[in-house]
Design a protein around this motif. Structure first.
Motif, PDB file in Angstrom:
ATOM      1  N   CYS A   1      -7.662   4.652   5.583  1.00  0.00           N
ATOM      2  CA  CYS A   1      -6.775   5.165   6.099  1.00  0.00           C
ATOM      3  C   CYS A   1      -7.120   6.352   6.672  1.00  0.00           C
ATOM      4  O   CYS A   1      -7.018   7.291   7.709  1.00  0.00           O
ATOM      5  CB  CYS A   1      -5.833   5.581   5.157  1.00  0.00           C
ATOM      6  SG  CYS A   1      -4.805   3.730   4.358  1.00  0.00           S
TER       7      CYS A   1
ATOM      8  N   ARG B   1       6.099  -4.070   4.551  1.00  0.00           N
ATOM      9  CA  ARG B   1       4.820  -5.204   3.774  1.00  0.00           C
ATOM     10  C   ARG B   1       5.629  -6.534   3.119  1.00  0.00           C
ATOM     11  O   ARG B   1       5.390  -7.716   3.268  1.00  0.00           O
ATOM     12  CB  ARG B   1       4.608  -4.818   2.690  1.00  0.00           C
ATOM     13  CG  ARG B   1       3.249  -5.406   2.136  1.00  0.00           C
ATOM     14  CD  ARG B   1       2.094  -4.498   1.032  1.00  0.00           C
ATOM     15  NE  ARG B   1       1.079  -5.495   0.411  1.00  0.00           N
ATOM     16  CZ  ARG B   1       0.809  -6.456  -0.115  1.00  0.00           C
ATOM     17  NH1 ARG B   1       1.699  -6.570  -1.274  1.00  0.00           N
ATOM     18  NH2 ARG B   1      -0.288  -7.023  -1.329  1.00  0.00           N
TER      19      ARG B   1
ATOM     20  N   PHE C   1       1.905  -9.143   6.835  1.00  0.00           N
ATOM     21  CA  PHE C   1       0.589  -8.870   5.507  1.00  0.00           C
ATOM     22  C   PHE C   1       0.050 -10.031   5.132  1.00  0.00           C
ATOM     23  O   PHE C   1      -0.436 -10.208   3.970  1.00  0.00           O
ATOM     24  CB  PHE C   1       1.282  -8.589   4.933  1.00  0.00           C
ATOM     25  CG  PHE C   1       1.821  -6.755   5.492  1.00  0.00           C
ATOM     26  CD1 PHE C   1       0.985  -5.317   4.961  1.00  0.00           C
ATOM     27  CD2 PHE C   1       3.255  -6.683   5.917  1.00  0.00           C
ATOM     28  CE1 PHE C   1       1.187  -4.167   5.351  1.00  0.00           C
ATOM     29  CE2 PHE C   1       3.659  -5.125   6.913  1.00  0.00           C
ATOM     30  CZ  PHE C   1       2.322  -4.151   6.942  1.00  0.00           C
TER      31      PHE C   1
ATOM     32  N   ALA D   1      -3.916 -10.375   3.837  1.00  0.00           N
ATOM     33  CA  ALA D   1      -3.273  -9.217   2.711  1.00  0.00           C
ATOM     34  C   ALA D   1      -2.982  -9.913   1.603  1.00  0.00           C
ATOM     35  O   ALA D   1      -3.350  -9.045   0.667  1.00  0.00           O
ATOM     36  CB  ALA D   1      -2.867  -7.942   3.693  1.00  0.00           C
TER      37      ALA D   1
ATOM     38  N   GLY E   1      -2.631  -3.918   2.332  1.00  0.00           N
ATOM     39  CA  GLY E   1      -2.091  -3.777   3.622  1.00  0.00           C
ATOM     40  C   GLY E   1      -2.143  -2.387   4.290  1.00  0.00           C
ATOM     41  O   GLY E   1      -1.363  -2.246   5.170  1.00  0.00           O
ATOM     42  N   ILE E   2      -3.406  -1.889   3.780  1.00  0.00           N
ATOM     43  CA  ILE E   2      -3.245  -0.405   4.102  1.00  0.00           C
ATOM     44  C   ILE E   2      -4.726   0.201   4.998  1.00  0.00           C
ATOM     45  O   ILE E   2      -5.263  -0.474   4.526  1.00  0.00           O
ATOM     46  CB  ILE E   2      -2.379   0.698   4.326  1.00  0.00           C
ATOM     47  CG1 ILE E   2      -3.489   0.696   2.271  1.00  0.00           C
ATOM     48  CG2 ILE E   2      -1.441   0.483   3.247  1.00  0.00           C
ATOM     49  CD1 ILE E   2      -3.016   1.888   1.661  1.00  0.00           C
TER      50      ILE E   2
ATOM     51  N   CYS F   1      -1.503   0.757   8.081  1.00  0.00           N
ATOM     52  CA  CYS F   1      -0.839  -0.443   8.510  1.00  0.00           C
ATOM     53  C   CYS F   1      -0.409   0.188   9.482  1.00  0.00           C
ATOM     54  O   CYS F   1      -0.011   1.706   9.980  1.00  0.00           O
ATOM     55  CB  CYS F   1       0.931  -0.357   7.841  1.00  0.00           C
ATOM     56  SG  CYS F   1       2.260  -1.630   8.596  1.00  0.00           S
TER      57      CYS F   1
ATOM     58  N   THR G   1       1.108  -4.851  13.085  1.00  0.00           N
ATOM     59  CA  THR G   1       0.273  -4.848  12.479  1.00  0.00           C
ATOM     60  C   THR G   1      -0.913  -4.178  11.955  1.00  0.00           C
ATOM     61  O   THR G   1      -0.637  -3.137  11.201  1.00  0.00           O
ATOM     62  CB  THR G   1      -0.840  -4.857  13.877  1.00  0.00           C
ATOM     63  OG1 THR G   1      -1.903  -5.566  13.833  1.00  0.00           O
ATOM     64  CG2 THR G   1      -1.229  -3.454  14.383  1.00  0.00           C
ATOM     65  N   LEU G   2      -1.675  -4.570  11.280  1.00  0.00           N
ATOM     66  CA  LEU G   2      -3.056  -4.200  10.053  1.00  0.00           C
ATOM     67  C   LEU G   2      -4.718  -4.079  11.571  1.00  0.00           C
ATOM     68  O   LEU G   2      -5.394  -3.760  10.843  1.00  0.00           O
ATOM     69  CB  LEU G   2      -3.312  -5.396   8.836  1.00  0.00           C
ATOM     70  CG  LEU G   2      -2.388  -6.311   7.938  1.00  0.00           C
ATOM     71  CD1 LEU G   2      -2.617  -6.655   7.083  1.00  0.00           C
ATOM     72  CD2 LEU G   2      -1.532  -4.621   8.037  1.00  0.00           C
TER      73      LEU G   2
END
Length: 99
Positions: free
Chosen positions: A13, A45, A51, A54, A61-62, A64, A73-74
Motif C-alpha cells: 500500500c 471485500r 477478493f 486473497a 486484499g490490500i 484494493c 481489482t487488486l
C-alpha cells in the motif's frame, strides 16, 4: 476517480500511495484510520469476486482499487500503477509470502 483502499503499515500500500501522492485522479482510503472506512472496505471485500484469491490465501486484499467504472481489482497495473517489486522482501502476510 480511482479509490485505493489500504493501510500505511502495508508495504504494498505504501509503495502504491507514493506513486499517487498529489494526483487528484486517486483517492487513498486508509482503512485503519476509522472503523467506518474499515467496514466500507469489508463490505466491498465480502461482496466482490475480485477478493476470492486473497480470501483463499488468508490475505487482507490490500491495496484494493475501485476503478472509475466501478471495477474492483487488486492489480495495481489495472489502475495504471506499478506493483511493489517482490525483491523488496517486506511482507505483511502471516506466512511472510506477501500482503
Amino acid at each position: 476517480m480511482i479509490k485505493i483502499y489500504g493501510m500505511p503499515s502495508c508495504p504494498d500500500c505504501a509503495f502504491v500511495e507514493a506513486q499517487v501522492e498529489g494526483n487528484a485522479q486517486f483517492q487513498v482510503i486508509d482503512i485503519g484510520s476509522n472503523v467506518r472506512l474499515l467496514k466500507e472496505f469489508l463490505r466491498l471485500r465480502d461482496g466482490s469476486a475480485a477478493f476470492a484469491g486473497a480470501r483463499r490465501h488468508g490475505q487482507a486484499g490490500i491495496p484494493c482499487f475501485v476503478l472509475s467504472d466501478g471495477t474492483v481489482t487488486l492489480d495495481p497495473a489495472a489502475a495504471g500503477l506499478k506493483p511493489r517489486p517482490v525483491a523488496d522482501g517486506e511482507a505483511c502476510a502471516l506466512d511472510g509470502s506477501g500482503c
